[in-house]
Design a protein around this motif. Structure first.
Motif, PDB file in Angstrom:
ATOM      1  N   GLU A   1       0.846  -1.194   0.000  1.00 22.00           N
ATOM      2  CA  GLU A   1       0.000   0.000   0.000  1.00 22.00           C
ATOM      3  C   GLU A   1       0.881   1.243   0.000  1.00 22.00           C
ATOM      4  OE1 GLU A   1      -3.867  -0.925   2.593  1.00 22.00           O
ATOM      5  OE2 GLU A   1      -2.011  -1.364   3.679  1.00 22.00           O
ATOM      6  N   LYS A   2       0.467   2.220  -0.785  1.00 20.76           N
ATOM      7  CA  LYS A   2       1.200   3.489  -0.852  1.00 20.76           C
ATOM      8  C   LYS A   2       0.648   4.426   0.217  1.00 20.76           C
ATOM      9  CE  LYS A   2       2.725   7.028  -4.118  1.00 20.76           C
ATOM     10  NZ  LYS A   2       2.684   7.483  -5.528  1.00 20.76           N
ATOM     11  N   THR A   3       1.547   5.010   1.038  1.00 18.45           N
ATOM     12  CA  THR A   3       1.111   5.924   2.095  1.00 18.45           C
ATOM     13  C   THR A   3       1.416   7.379   1.765  1.00 18.45           C
ATOM     14  OG1 THR A   3       3.218   5.624   3.264  1.00 18.45           O
ATOM     15  CG2 THR A   3       1.396   4.165   3.868  1.00 18.45           C
ATOM     16  N   SER A   4       2.469   7.616   1.013  1.00 20.20           N
ATOM     17  CA  SER A   4       2.831   8.966   0.563  1.00 20.20           C
ATOM     18  C   SER A   4       3.774   8.812  -0.610  1.00 20.20           C
ATOM     19  CB  SER A   4       3.481   9.765   1.705  1.00 20.20           C
ATOM     20  OG  SER A   4       4.683   9.146   2.121  1.00 20.20           O
ATOM     21  N   ASP A   5       4.296   9.920  -1.100  1.00 16.83           N
ATOM     22  CA  ASP A   5       5.196   9.854  -2.237  1.00 16.83           C
ATOM     23  C   ASP A   5       6.390   8.957  -1.935  1.00 16.83           C
ATOM     24  OD1 ASP A   5       3.575  11.535  -3.635  1.00 16.83           O
ATOM     25  OD2 ASP A   5       4.740  13.349  -3.236  1.00 16.83           O
ATOM     26  N   ASN A   6       6.540   7.918  -2.709  1.00 19.27           N
ATOM     27  CA  ASN A   6       7.680   6.999  -2.636  1.00 19.27           C
ATOM     28  C   ASN A   6       7.761   6.200  -1.339  1.00 19.27           C
ATOM     29  OD1 ASN A   6       8.532   7.972  -5.172  1.00 19.27           O
ATOM     30  ND2 ASN A   6       9.629   9.675  -4.187  1.00 19.27           N
ATOM     31  N   THR A   7       6.705   6.204  -0.538  1.00 18.98           N
ATOM     32  CA  THR A   7       6.691   5.439   0.709  1.00 18.98           C
ATOM     33  C   THR A   7       5.563   4.420   0.670  1.00 18.98           C
ATOM     34  OG1 THR A   7       7.601   7.311   1.942  1.00 18.98           O
ATOM     35  CG2 THR A   7       6.578   5.569   3.224  1.00 18.98           C
ATOM     36  N   TYR A   8       5.883   3.184   1.042  1.00 18.09           N
ATOM     37  CA  TYR A   8       4.919   2.092   0.941  1.00 18.09           C
ATOM     38  C   TYR A   8       4.961   1.239   2.208  1.00 18.09           C
ATOM     39  CZ  TYR A   8       5.340   3.380  -3.984  1.00 18.09           C
ATOM     40  OH  TYR A   8       5.373   4.081  -5.157  1.00 18.09           O
TER      41      TYR A   8
ATOM     42  N   HIS B   1      10.904   3.181   1.928  1.00 17.56           N
ATOM     43  CA  HIS B   1      10.947   4.427   1.161  1.00 17.56           C
ATOM     44  C   HIS B   1      11.767   4.180  -0.095  1.00 17.56           C
ATOM     45  CE1 HIS B   1      10.904   8.728   0.349  1.00 17.56           C
ATOM     46  NE2 HIS B   1      12.218   8.680   0.159  1.00 17.56           N
TER      47      HIS B   1
END
Length: 677
Positions: A32-39, A114
């Motif tokens: 799951e993606k939580t923010s830009d470039n962070t999963y 990240h």
């Protein structure tokens, strides 16, 4: 029609042959993606009933902890913190003498990553873990996560490989075992009698033990110079300042409850700040064990009179001024003032309790502080209810400092347990069993001399004679000291078995002159070593086979693991039996093959398994593949009796696992009898 029937029979035979290849955990994954470039990468495991998977926070020196490994991390992504886990259970393991942490029924692992390389499209991950009930399985699951927005790749498990641990065993070429890898009808019985029932959660029992130890520690703190004189002073204050006896009792009860609240809040904040799992992880970390050792030595030095550990006087003054406000708030500040003023005596005890409770994880620090504060608060409440009891209290005097000094010696002895933990993890062999026991003998021997009045410390009062109670305590400590001395020559010392290193971690694993095993020292064959109970054991198949041919004895293959708890139980409870031990010593050649040996095989000896398609890269991989290919199971412990050509001697029951003494003995005798025919 004949071809179809042949295919069906072949399929059924193949299916039956692999009926014992167990995989008790089913994994699913998602990203799951939580923010830009962070999963967030999530691993969800469903664990079959009665099985359990060990957590990544289970301590070193016990079962294998779960590992999350990322193969393509370098230059592509970074990990944000350590992988988080769902709810776990903690139980004390008396075989490995650690508090192990594990999952039951369900497990969830989440790792935040990240991504730093915009070109990366997949994340390669592995889960290495051990799953156990009556038997243990070491497994490795591989997954590929597709980063959202990249090519559509599913995060699916790949091949399964065995886990391993670095230990020194000789490796042999794969073709050495080739003749014995043929399929045979060797099915392990699905239901076998166990020596001990499958591990069950004893978390509640662990918390009760923490509470009991903490309660006794609180009682000990009560008998120190900083706290004991406060009892009559505080009780007199409540009885004299209160308008009625009932109000005095009520205020004393509120005062006692306030003491409990203050210390329980301390335990709560320690758990909340660090986290329950983090506390458990820290307590098993090498550097934190060393820090705990230094901390306890400092506490011990304080109790022995080298200096006093005190909180700033300004704290006590500020709190004391608030105590004059009256009412419940004033009583609460009175309790806080007691905690601050008595810190030089209670601080080391509280610190030690929090360290010990941390090793249990969960809410143990809260339970520990509740037990400690309850013992501390009860006398204030009881003496307020029954003021006449105050006359029965002994007068303050030098005996209070004696209590403090005794606690100092106990703190010093406990400190070396934490140093021993660090030494065991690092395998430095600086604090082996004999050295540890020598230190404890010196500490408790000195304590005995102190109690007999032969040694005095800075804050001791002049001593013209010793009391009967002090004499009795001195005799008890001296008896304990004498009890430990035979441990230097290999005595098991069952009373303190949880504290010193195990017999194997010593200069003389079998005791001086082989006394621990009850036999004289023997010359070991080439490639052999002394195993449990002094049994001669090989950990190299080729050398063991060559020796068996020389002496013309059957071979007992022992598929085991360094972190296999039920393997240790079989060795401790079954192999040690008077009927079994002579057989293992004299009538068979024992070859122990460790499936969790992570030592890499030479590149020339690595291969792809014909049975599972897995990459065989370590010594443990090879023994696991041997076990699966030949005996159609992946569980340990597993025992096989073979002749010198690798054929099973027990035709009706080729293999045996976690069973009782009688069944194991019958199986051994039947196989040996077939070898002689």
């Amino acid at each position: 029609m004949k071809k179809l029937l042949f295919i069906l029979i072949t399929f059924l035979a193949f299916a039956n042959g692999y009926a014992q290849i167990l995989d008790p955990v089913k994994w699913t994954t998602k990203i799951e993606k939580t923010s830009d470039n962070t999963y967030v990468l999530t691993f969800d495991g469903v664990i079959e009933k009665d099985w359990h998977v060990y957590s990544q926070f289970t301590p070193d020196g016990g079962p294998l902890p779960l590992e999350v490994i990322f193969k393509n991390q370098q230059g592509n992504f970074s990990l944000v913190g350590k992988a988080k886990e769902s709810k776990t259970k903690t139980a004390y393991n008396d075989i490995f003498e650690v508090s192990e942490t594990y999952f039951q029924r369900k497990a969830q692992i989440q790792q935040i990553v990240h991504v730093t390389n915009p070109k990366v499209v997949t994340i390669e991950a592995e889960l290495n873990y051990q799953v156990c009930k009556e038997v243990c399985i070491n497994l490795e699951k591989k997954f590929t996560f597709s980063i959202p927005g990249g090519p559509a790749l599913a995060a699916v498990p790949k091949a399964t490989l065995p886990i391993a641990d670095p230990m020194a065993t000789d490796s042999i070429k794969a073709d050495v075992l080739a003749p014995s890898l043929e399929a045979s009808n060797n099915t392990v019985e699905a239901s076998q009698k166990a020596v001990v029932e499958a591990p069950k959660s004893v978390t509640q029992r662990g918390l009760w033990s923490i509470f009991f130890i903490a309660f006794l520690s609180g009682f000990a703190a009560l008998l120190t110079p900083c706290v004991f004189p406060m009892i009559p002073m505080t009780v007199s204050f409540f009885t004299k300042q209160s308008k009625s006896k009932a109000k005095g009792i009520r205020n004393a009860i509120i005062y006692g409850i306030s003491i409990i609240v203050i210390y329980v809040l301390l335990g709560f904040f320690v758990t909340w700040i660090f986290g329950a799992d983090a506390l458990n992880a820290l307590s098993t970390n090498v550097w934190f064990n060393i820090i705990f050792f230094v901390l306890l030595v400092v506490f011990a030095a304080s109790f022995l009179g080298a200096f006093e550990i005190m909180l700033p006087n300004s704290w006590a003054n500020k709190v004391d001024s608030q105590a004059d406000r009256g009412g419940i708030i004033g009583i609460l500040f009175m309790a806080l003032a007691l905690a601050i003023v008595s810190f030089s005596c209670t601080g080391p005890i509280v610190g030690t309790l929090l360290v010990e409770a941390a090793s249990k994880g969960g809410i143990a620090p809260i339970i520990g502080m509740f037990g400690f504060s309850l013992a501390l608060a009860l006398p204030f409440m009881l003496f307020a209810m029954f003021p006449g009891w105050l006359h029965s209290l002994p007068k303050s005097g030098g005996w209070l400092n004696t209590v403090k000094v005794v606690l100092g010696f106990l703190e010093l002895a406990l400190a070396f347990k934490f140093l021993s933990n660090a030494d065991l993890v690092l395998q430095l062999h600086l604090l082996e069993r004999e050295v540890f026991l020598a230190i404890w003998i010196a500490i408790f021997g000195t304590l005995a001399f102190y109690l007999f009045g032969k040694i005095t410390l800075p804050h001791d009062s002049p001593l013209t004679h010793i009391s009967v109670g002090r004499l009795m305590l001195g005799l008890l400590v001296l008896s304990f000291t004498v009890y430990m001395i035979p441990g230097l020559w290999g005595a098991p010392l069952k009373i303190i078995s949880a504290f010193p290193p195990t017999m194997e971690y010593s200069e003389s694993p079998n005791g001086v002159g082989g006394s621990a095993s009850g036999v004289a020292s023997i010359i070991l064959p080439e490639g052999a070593k002394s195993g449990p109970h002094g049994i001669v054991v090989f950990d190299d198949y080729e050398k063991g086979l060559a020796y068996a041919k020389t002496v013309n004895k059957p071979i007992m293959l022992d598929f085991t693991g360094y972190a296999c708890v039920n393997c240790r139980k079989m060795e401790n409870n079954v192999w040690s039996d008077a009927m079994i031990l002579p057989i293992l010593n004299n009538q068979v050649v024992l070859i122990s093959l460790y499936v969790d040996d992570k030592r890499d095989l030479p590149k020339s000896e690595q291969f792809i398994s014909k049975t599972t398609g897995s990459e065989i890269e370590t010594v443990g991989d090879k023994w696991t593949d041997f076990m699966i290919s030949k005996y159609k199971t992946n569980t340990q412990p597993l025992y096989v009796l073979t002749d010198l050509e690798g054929n099973s001697l027990n035709k009706n029951k080729p293999t045996i696992s976690y069973v009782g003494i009688e069944e194991y003995g019958t199986w051994l005798k039947a196989g040996i009898s077939n070898f002689k025919e």
